[in-house]
Design a protein around this motif. Structure first.
Motif, PDB file in Angstrom:
ATOM      1  N   GLU A   1      -3.268   7.139  -4.455  1.00  0.00           N
ATOM      2  CA  GLU A   1      -2.527   8.148  -3.701  1.00  0.00           C
ATOM      3  C   GLU A   1      -3.290   9.463  -3.567  1.00  0.00           C
ATOM      4  OE1 GLU A   1       2.151   9.043  -3.290  1.00  0.00           O
ATOM      5  OE2 GLU A   1       1.368   9.267  -5.318  1.00  0.00           O
TER       6      GLU A   1
ATOM      7  N   GLN B   1      -6.634   8.634   0.594  1.00  0.00           N
ATOM      8  CA  GLN B   1      -5.833   7.500   0.143  1.00  0.00           C
ATOM      9  C   GLN B   1      -6.499   6.153   0.449  1.00  0.00           C
ATOM     10  OE1 GLN B   1      -1.831   8.017   1.745  1.00  0.00           O
ATOM     11  NE2 GLN B   1      -1.351   9.471   0.099  1.00  0.00           N
TER      12      GLN B   1
ATOM     13  N   SER C   1       4.122   4.620   0.231  1.00  0.00           N
ATOM     14  CA  SER C   1       4.529   5.969  -0.157  1.00  0.00           C
ATOM     15  C   SER C   1       6.018   6.046  -0.446  1.00  0.00           C
ATOM     16  CB  SER C   1       4.179   6.965   0.956  1.00  0.00           C
ATOM     17  OG  SER C   1       2.801   6.962   1.219  1.00  0.00           O
TER      18      SER C   1
ATOM     19  N   PHE D   1       0.557   2.238   4.437  1.00  0.00           N
ATOM     20  CA  PHE D   1       0.603   3.516   3.724  1.00  0.00           C
ATOM     21  C   PHE D   1       2.009   4.114   3.698  1.00  0.00           C
ATOM     22  CE2 PHE D   1      -4.021   3.417   4.433  1.00  0.00           C
ATOM     23  CZ  PHE D   1      -4.438   3.690   3.139  1.00  0.00           C
TER      24      PHE D   1
ATOM     25  N   PHE E   1      -2.349   1.287  -4.728  1.00  0.00           N
ATOM     26  CA  PHE E   1      -2.252   2.427  -3.823  1.00  0.00           C
ATOM     27  C   PHE E   1      -2.831   3.648  -4.524  1.00  0.00           C
ATOM     28  CE2 PHE E   1       0.849   5.756  -1.976  1.00  0.00           C
ATOM     29  CZ  PHE E   1      -0.090   6.157  -1.020  1.00  0.00           C
TER      30      PHE E   1
ATOM     31  N   LEU F   1      -5.506   1.768   0.015  1.00  0.00           N
ATOM     32  CA  LEU F   1      -4.483   0.767  -0.297  1.00  0.00           C
ATOM     33  C   LEU F   1      -5.156  -0.599  -0.309  1.00  0.00           C
ATOM     34  CD1 LEU F   1      -1.516   0.044  -0.827  1.00  0.00           C
ATOM     35  CD2 LEU F   1      -1.156  -0.019   1.651  1.00  0.00           C
TER      36      LEU F   1
END
Length: 226
Positions: free
Chosen positions: A166, A81, A126, A122, A164, A83
């Motif tokens: 993912e 991940q 999410s 994060f 983001f 961001l």
């Protein structure tokens, strides 16, 4: 900015041969016309979980001509991940996002976008509902940059964009995500907003104090002697 690319960046990168020379001469001008490049605050870009400090900012700072250069590259660190927070110098309408990644399973897949949020980590990224979620196409050898259109109704008056990443295309097998280039297209608003509204207010002020029936019917002009 763009006139130097044909000389300085032809050292062995995968885009140096073939018919790509035609792409630059034909496509680079329309591609640059709506890029928000000069409206990005590069020094204030932050990227969480980047393996190399400032590499997130570095791939946004690449010019369009450098989009397929091997370096710099953004790579995730602890897991797949990433961001990224990208602030603008004023208000922009974002129309599309441009992404280039090498054709490997570590290319990003699910990208959640958040508008005007400078406080994400994060866990919040999410949990929160994103402004828009897009799936980045899986790159195959020979593909160029992907331009992914956004829902313009959601991206008016944008002062910052958070990305983001993912997951990636490895289906959980590869915990490193790589991104080579990010560009943004749209319209920049701040330069012509405030002077226009100020002029309207200044022009309207004399009429505000004159209560003469019918003045508005002659275009709002105050006749001499009144």
């Amino acid at each position: 900015m763009s006139h130097h690319h044909s000389h300085n960046h032809g050292h062995g990168h995968c885009y140096g041969e073939g018919d790509d020379g035609h792409d630059h001469s034909n496509d680079i001008t329309p591609a640059l016309q709506s890029l928000l490049y000069s409206q990005i605050q590069f020094d204030s870009i932050t990227t969480l979980n980047e393996a190399t400090p400032k590499s997130g900012a570095a791939i946004v700072k690449k010019t369009y001509a450098e989009r397929q250069n091997d370096e710099p590259e953004l790579e995730s660190d602890a897991d797949e991940q990433l961001l990224m927070y990208i602030p603008f110098t004023g208000q922009v309408n974002v129309h599309s996002i441009l992404i280039y990644t090498a054709p490997t399973p570590s290319a990003p897949k699910t990208l959640k976008l958040f508008k005007n949020r400078d406080d994400l980590d994060f866990s919040t990224a999410s949990e929160l509902k994103p402004t828009q979620t897009i799936e980045v196409p899986r790159p195959i050898p020979g593909t160029d940059v992907f331009e992914i259109p956004l829902n313009r109704a959601h991206w008016n008056a944008t002062t910052s964009l958070s990305l983001f990443f993912e997951d990636n295309w490895s289906d959980g097998e590869e915990d490193v995500t790589n991104v080579g280039y990010i560009g943004l297209k749209g319209q920049f608003l701040a330069l012509n907003r405030e002077p226009v509204s100020f002029l309207y207010e200044a022009a309207a002020n004399p009429n505000d104090h004159v209560a003469i029936p019918g003045v508005s019917g002659i275009g709002g002009r105050i006749m001499p002697g009144q």
